[in-house]
Motif scaffolding. Structure first.
Motif, PDB file in Angstrom:
ATOM      1  N   LEU A 124       0.781  -1.165  -0.035  1.00 36.36           N
ATOM      2  CA  LEU A 124      -0.028   0.076   0.017  1.00 36.36           C
ATOM      3  C   LEU A 124       1.039   1.315   0.049  1.00 36.36           C
ATOM      4  O   LEU A 124       0.632   2.260  -0.625  1.00 36.36           O
ATOM      5  CB  LEU A 124      -0.904  -0.097   1.125  1.00 36.36           C
TER       6      LEU A 124
ATOM      7  N   LYS B 182      -7.504   6.875  -2.400  1.00 33.29           N
ATOM      8  CA  LYS B 182      -7.649   5.886  -3.511  1.00 33.29           C
ATOM      9  C   LYS B 182      -7.226   4.592  -3.196  1.00 33.29           C
ATOM     10  O   LYS B 182      -7.678   3.555  -3.254  1.00 33.29           O
ATOM     11  CB  LYS B 182      -7.230   6.175  -5.027  1.00 33.29           C
ATOM     12  N   VAL B 183      -5.793   4.609  -2.656  1.00 29.58           N
ATOM     13  CA  VAL B 183      -5.238   3.209  -2.001  1.00 29.58           C
ATOM     14  C   VAL B 183      -6.219   2.669  -0.985  1.00 29.58           C
ATOM     15  O   VAL B 183      -6.537   1.402  -0.842  1.00 29.58           O
ATOM     16  CB  VAL B 183      -4.074   3.470  -1.430  1.00 29.58           C
TER      17      VAL B 183
ATOM     18  N   ARG C  51       2.365   1.995  -3.263  1.00 22.84           N
ATOM     19  CA  ARG C  51       1.458   2.764  -4.275  1.00 22.84           C
ATOM     20  C   ARG C  51       1.191   4.249  -3.988  1.00 22.84           C
ATOM     21  O   ARG C  51       1.313   4.912  -4.879  1.00 22.84           O
ATOM     22  CB  ARG C  51      -0.042   2.384  -4.165  1.00 22.84           C
ATOM     23  N   THR C  52       1.587   4.600  -2.872  1.00 25.78           N
ATOM     24  CA  THR C  52       1.263   5.897  -2.660  1.00 25.78           C
ATOM     25  C   THR C  52       2.501   6.740  -2.874  1.00 25.78           C
ATOM     26  O   THR C  52       2.844   7.669  -3.601  1.00 25.78           O
ATOM     27  CB  THR C  52       0.901   6.369  -1.307  1.00 25.78           C
TER      28      THR C  52
ATOM     29  N   GLN D 174      -0.361   7.074  -6.343  1.00 25.57           N
ATOM     30  CA  GLN D 174      -1.645   6.985  -6.028  1.00 25.57           C
ATOM     31  C   GLN D 174      -2.113   7.902  -4.980  1.00 25.57           C
ATOM     32  O   GLN D 174      -1.239   7.962  -3.990  1.00 25.57           O
ATOM     33  CB  GLN D 174      -2.347   5.513  -5.926  1.00 25.57           C
TER      34      GLN D 174
ATOM     35  N   SER E 200     -13.922  -6.177   0.947  1.00 25.43           N
ATOM     36  CA  SER E 200     -15.464  -6.049   1.051  1.00 25.43           C
ATOM     37  C   SER E 200     -15.906  -5.311   2.424  1.00 25.43           C
ATOM     38  O   SER E 200     -16.925  -5.904   2.983  1.00 25.43           O
ATOM     39  CB  SER E 200     -16.013  -7.606   0.533  1.00 25.43           C
TER      40      SER E 200
ATOM     41  N   ALA F 188      -9.391   3.301  -0.368  1.00 28.94           N
ATOM     42  CA  ALA F 188     -10.684   2.924  -0.805  1.00 28.94           C
ATOM     43  C   ALA F 188     -10.642   1.684  -1.594  1.00 28.94           C
ATOM     44  O   ALA F 188     -11.218   0.578  -1.390  1.00 28.94           O
ATOM     45  CB  ALA F 188     -11.266   3.751  -1.868  1.00 28.94           C
ATOM     46  N   ASP F 189      -9.712   1.315  -2.475  1.00 23.23           N
ATOM     47  CA  ASP F 189      -9.165   0.195  -3.104  1.00 23.23           C
ATOM     48  C   ASP F 189      -9.171  -1.108  -2.243  1.00 23.23           C
ATOM     49  O   ASP F 189      -9.581  -2.183  -2.486  1.00 23.23           O
ATOM     50  CB  ASP F 189      -8.162   0.081  -4.039  1.00 23.23           C
ATOM     51  N   PHE F 190      -8.320  -1.067  -1.085  1.00 21.79           N
ATOM     52  CA  PHE F 190      -8.184  -1.997  -0.372  1.00 21.79           C
ATOM     53  C   PHE F 190      -9.534  -2.287   0.477  1.00 21.79           C
ATOM     54  O   PHE F 190      -9.671  -3.462   0.720  1.00 21.79           O
ATOM     55  CB  PHE F 190      -7.019  -1.562   0.994  1.00 21.79           C
TER      56      PHE F 190
ATOM     57  N   ARG G 101     -12.356  -1.915  -0.608  1.00 19.29           N
ATOM     58  CA  ARG G 101     -13.136  -2.711  -1.613  1.00 19.29           C
ATOM     59  C   ARG G 101     -12.771  -4.039  -1.714  1.00 19.29           C
ATOM     60  O   ARG G 101     -13.588  -5.223  -1.566  1.00 19.29           O
ATOM     61  CB  ARG G 101     -13.209  -1.897  -2.891  1.00 19.29           C
ATOM     62  N   SER G 102     -11.471  -4.302  -1.953  1.00 22.16           N
ATOM     63  CA  SER G 102     -11.042  -5.870  -2.076  1.00 22.16           C
ATOM     64  C   SER G 102     -11.164  -6.539  -0.868  1.00 22.16           C
ATOM     65  O   SER G 102     -11.334  -7.767  -1.059  1.00 22.16           O
ATOM     66  CB  SER G 102      -9.547  -5.776  -2.513  1.00 22.16           C
TER      67      SER G 102
END
Ligand SMILES: Nc1ncnc2c1ncn2[C@@H]1O[C@H](COP(=O)(O)OP(=O)(O)OP(=O)(O)O)[C@@H](O)[C@H]1O
Ligand SMILES: [Mg+2]
Lengths: 318, 523
Positions: free
Chosen positions: B352, B365-366, B355-356, B361, B375, B368-370, B372-373
């Motif tokens: 993570l 965003k990082v 990514r930043t 990123q 759930s 939210a993506d995490f 989301r994945s």
């Protein structure tokens, strides 16, 4: 000898100097006289190339000044300014030594010369290590003069050298100036807008207006043979005093009474102007003057001088 | 707490070596840059008095340079000049230029025209006029410019420690990150004294008469060089490898002090900001750095962590710390924050962060993506029953965590969120929390123990090697002392670590810190 030919200087549209020509003889004192802005300073500065002319030429002893490096030219021309332009960070001695140092004189010679000048200009040696701001205006101007004279340049340019002084101091310095032997062997061009000063100090006067020469001649010529109304108008206000200035003792010689037999030869010079003679008698309060000219001695007091002066005038008119 | 009771004087005499070094570096930096600034600014100032058409442009550029914030200016320098003294000196000299150019210009322009004309009329050439008339008469004004530049430089030079140029900033910024007031003062007081002393001396010089100024200006360049050379005395010794440590790491028991005590590690060390350290290691300007084990740049720059075989680095498990008031005020909060508990491992966190920090990123965003994945991302309920204030320190990982908490709170509760990210180091963040300016921020157990609680070294020794003991201890103490609650750990351990370039570590066969020490001691 300085020869100026068809000299012009234009600043944009302003014709500061507009095609003037004149000559200054060896050891002569020429005064540039005129109203403010008539181009006196510009003319003067072209002679030591502080300003480069638009057209025309200047010769000193036949040599075109434009053909010499300006620094070398300037070291041979003394320059005195109204506000003296002394270096505030230099002592009096250092200020006077500037040009000799540029000329690489050795220190002994410089010291000797400075001592000599200080004495001639009535500055005591106490002032040598003093900074200019500790001096009076008159003293500063004397130091400025010493600085210009130190390397004994044949030519001296002066721009309103006494302009910033009060009347008493100025009169004193005028007297010293006339008496200074150093100046007698110099070719001097002096700028002033003070008519009295011009008449007192100038051998000849060059009267300018709007960049042009209106008349050039001796004080007497300007007074008694003015070229036009501008000239007489310019002199009108102080006419009487100027006439006393313009006429010399020898001019009125014939009308002065002879001295008593066995009178001592006078020390007063017949080349002096009448005004100086009047001053010398303290306007009647002191004794008669004994004046000797061409082996003949005459004696005159205030009254006699005035009376001889008027007889001379009416005789001339007749 | 015994470190707190140590007096400033004790600290200073204990650290007198470092203090002397830093002071010399500080003076050196100030005057090297000043000297070069004079070498550039004086001629430039003279030049624009001759070519007045350029004066506006030159003064304008110098003026703009001065308005750039110092940190930013230092930042600009790194890509151009790397780290260390060079960029610091350039940045400092750029600051010093304006007062020197401007005062040279105004000083010379202000010289009485009659005096200049007299000099010209006497047959001086332009160089003689410059050196005998214009410069001496402009000198008081020029000196005033140099004085301004000096005082500015003493101040800005404290920032030089950010890019490994040394100076008193090492103590100041080290002290800020370590929550050590003595350390801050040990840097700040000498820096202030230097500014006052130099200001005073130069003000005296300005008031001299012309004769004294003449001698003074003759000796000034010599003095400048002498002061400037102070910088090089401390760094005269070198070494096989160069380490770059953050100011925080330098002063910590679980940092450089521990390396020296427990490993006996002696390595040529420069102090550098975290922001540029990794890149500098990648670019071979540093060989060993003090990083964090979950830092994304580890991955980006091919660095490896050296094994801490003597166990000096305590566990740094991350967990949200929350004011008890806030937990009461927002009953849903604890449950929501604990949604993240145990979810992020070391390798996930490194990724993570990568990514930043490296892919640039945004933390939002990082985060939210995490979520989301995993759930656990829910759309915002746009609630308005109170605002939870989340803080974070000034680095990527904290931004990501703060974003995650923000998303979770908005999605799972009716609270709104205000984030106050980028609150500098531990001290600033923790002070914000205790002063009720924020409700929570992510903290690390090791930091809580060593930087905030600072128990006796005996207590530390008994706690430090066990991650549970550490957690329990900080949880208990924070509650008792500050009414602050440690919630469940997030999972990863962002501990201090020494790292090297993978290639170099392999080549030198260095896997552990003891290997490093052995290598350094070998001939
Ligand atoms: N550098 C310059 N640029 C433009 N105009 C100038 C410059 N120097 C002089 N002038 C103009 O030239 C004219 C003559 O100036 P100058 O200084 O020679 O007069 P002056 O006779 O010395 O006057 P004053 O008695 O006031 O000193 C004036 O109209 C002046 O405004
Ligand atoms: Mg004039």
């Amino acid at each position: 000898m300085i020869t100026v030919e068809q000299l012009s200087k234009h600043f944009g549209n302003v014709k500061a100097v507009d095609g003037i020509s004149f000559e200054v003889e060896e050891h002569e004192n020429l005064v540039l006289l005129g109203t403010s802005g008539c181009g006196k300073t510009t003319t003067l500065k072209m002679i030591n190339r502080l300003i480069e002319p638009t057209a025309g030429s200047i010769l000193i002893d036949g040599k075109n000044i434009l053909e010499q490096p300006p620094e070398i030219l300037r070291r041979g021309i003394g320059y005195v300014l109204q506000n003296n332009g002394l270096f505030p960070h230099y002592t009096v001695a250092e200020n006077i030594a500037i040009v000799p140092q540029l000329l690489k004189w050795d220190n002994k010679r410089i010291e000797k010369r400075i001592a000599e000048l200080m004495e001639k200009l009535h500055l005591t040696p106490d002032y040598l290590n003093v900074y200019p701001n500790e001096l009076s205006g008159g003293q500063q101007q004397r130091v400025g003069l010493a600085r210009a004279l130190v390397a004994d340049p044949p030519v001296l340019l002066m721009d309103e050298p006494f302009g910033a002084l009060d009347n008493v101091t100025r009169a004193k310095i005028h007297a010293e100036f006339k008496a200074l032997d150093e100046l007698k062997r110099k070719t001097i061009i002096m700028v002033t807008h003070d008519v009295q000063e011009a008449f007192e100090l100038g051998d000849r006067i060059c009267l300018m207006d709007k960049g042009k020469i209106i008349q050039i001649g001796t004080p007497a010529e300007l007074l008694f043979k003015p070229a036009n109304d501008f000239v007489s108008g310019f002199l009108k206000e102080q006419r009487l005093q100027l006439e006393f200035r313009a006429i010399r003792i020898r001019d009125i010689w014939n009308w002065l009474p002879p001295a008593k037999v066995n009178a001592k030869a006078g020390s007063f010079s017949a080349d002096s102007d009448v005004w100086t003679g009047l001053e010398k008698t303290k306007f009647g309060e002191s004794a008669n003057l004994n004046i000797t000219w061409k082996e003949e001695t005459k004696s005159a007091g205030f009254e006699q001088l005035i009376s001889a002066f008027y007889q001379y005038q009416s005789n001339k008119r007749a | 707490m015994n470190e707190h009771q140590q007096s400033l004087w004790e600290f200073m005499s204990q650290q007198s070596d470092k203090l002397l070094t830093q002071t010399m570096q500080h003076i050196g930096l100030t005057f090297i840059s000043l000297f070069i600034a004079v070498l550039i600014g004086l001629p430039l100032g003279i030049w624009i008095t001759r070519k007045k058409q350029f004066s506006g442009t030159i003064l304008g550029i110098a003026g703009v340079l001065q308005t750039i914030p110092s940190i930013a200016l230092l930042g600009f320098m790194i890509p151009l000049l790397g780290i260390g003294a060079k960029p610091a000196i350039v940045a400092l000299l750029l600051y010093a230029l304006l007062p020197i150019i401007r005062n040279t210009y105004t000083g010379i322009i202000g010289v009485d025209a009659a005096v200049k004309e007299a000099a010209l009329a006497m047959g001086m050439n332009k160089w003689q006029i410059l050196f005998k008339v214009e410069l001496p008469l402009a000198m008081p004004v020029i000196l005033a410019g140099i004085r301004t530049a000096t005082v500015t430089n003493v101040g800005v030079a404290t920032l030089a420690s950010y890019i490994a140029a040394g100076g008193l900033g090492e103590f100041i910024f080290g002290g800020i990150s370590l929550n050590n007031t003595n350390m801050i003062l040990a840097g700040a007081i000498p820096a202030a004294l230097l500014a006052i002393i130099f200001d005073f001396l130069l003000s005296r010089l300005q008031k001299f008469n012309f004769k004294k100024i003449k001698t003074a200006t003759a000796t000034l360049p010599l003095l400048l060089i002498l002061l400037a050379s102070l910088y090089f005395i401390p760094s005269a010794y070198g070494g096989k490898l160069t380490a770059g440590f953050t100011p925080e790491f330098m002063g910590r028991q679980d940092g450089n002090l521990g390396l020296q005590n427990k490993y006996g590690l002696k390595i040529h060390t420069i102090v550098i900001s975290d922001a540029v350290m990794y890149k500098a290691a990648y670019e071979n300007q540093l060989d060993v750095i003090s990083g964090y084990s979950t830092d994304g740049r580890l991955k980006a720059y091919n660095l490896v962590v050296l094994k801490d075989d003597k166990g000096i680095f305590p566990p740094y498990y991350a967990a949200p710390i929350v004011r008890q008031d806030a937990l009461k005020k927002f009953p849903e909060l604890e449950k929501t924050l604990n949604l993240l508990a145990g979810k992020i491992t070391d390798s996930i966190m490194t990724d993570l962060n990568y990514r930043t920090d490296y892919l640039h990123q945004s933390p939002e965003k990082v985060a939210a993506d995490f979520l989301r994945s995993n759930s656990i991302l829910k759309p915002s309920r746009n609630g308005n029953s109170g605002i939870v204030r989340i803080g974070s320190k000034i680095f990527g990982e904290q931004y990501i965590l703060a974003s995650m908490y923000s998303l979770l709170i908005k999605g799972y509760t009716d609270y709104d969120v205000a984030t106050k990210t980028g609150l500098g180091g531990t001290k600033i963040c923790f002070d914000a929390l205790t002063n009720n300016q924020i409700d929570l921020y992510p903290e690390y157990t090791g930091t809580g123990l060593l930087a905030i609680l600072q128990p006796s070294s005996k207590a530390i020794d008994s706690l430090i090697l066990d991650k549970n003991k550490t957690y329990n201890y900080v949880q208990r103490e924070f509650e008792a002392k500050y009414s602050i609650e440690w919630l469940k750990p997030i999972g990863f351990n962002n501990a201090y670590a020494l790292m090297m370039r993978e290639k170099q570590a392999k080549k030198l066969n260095i896997k552990t810190i003891s290997n490093l020490k052995r290598y350094l001691e070998s001939k």
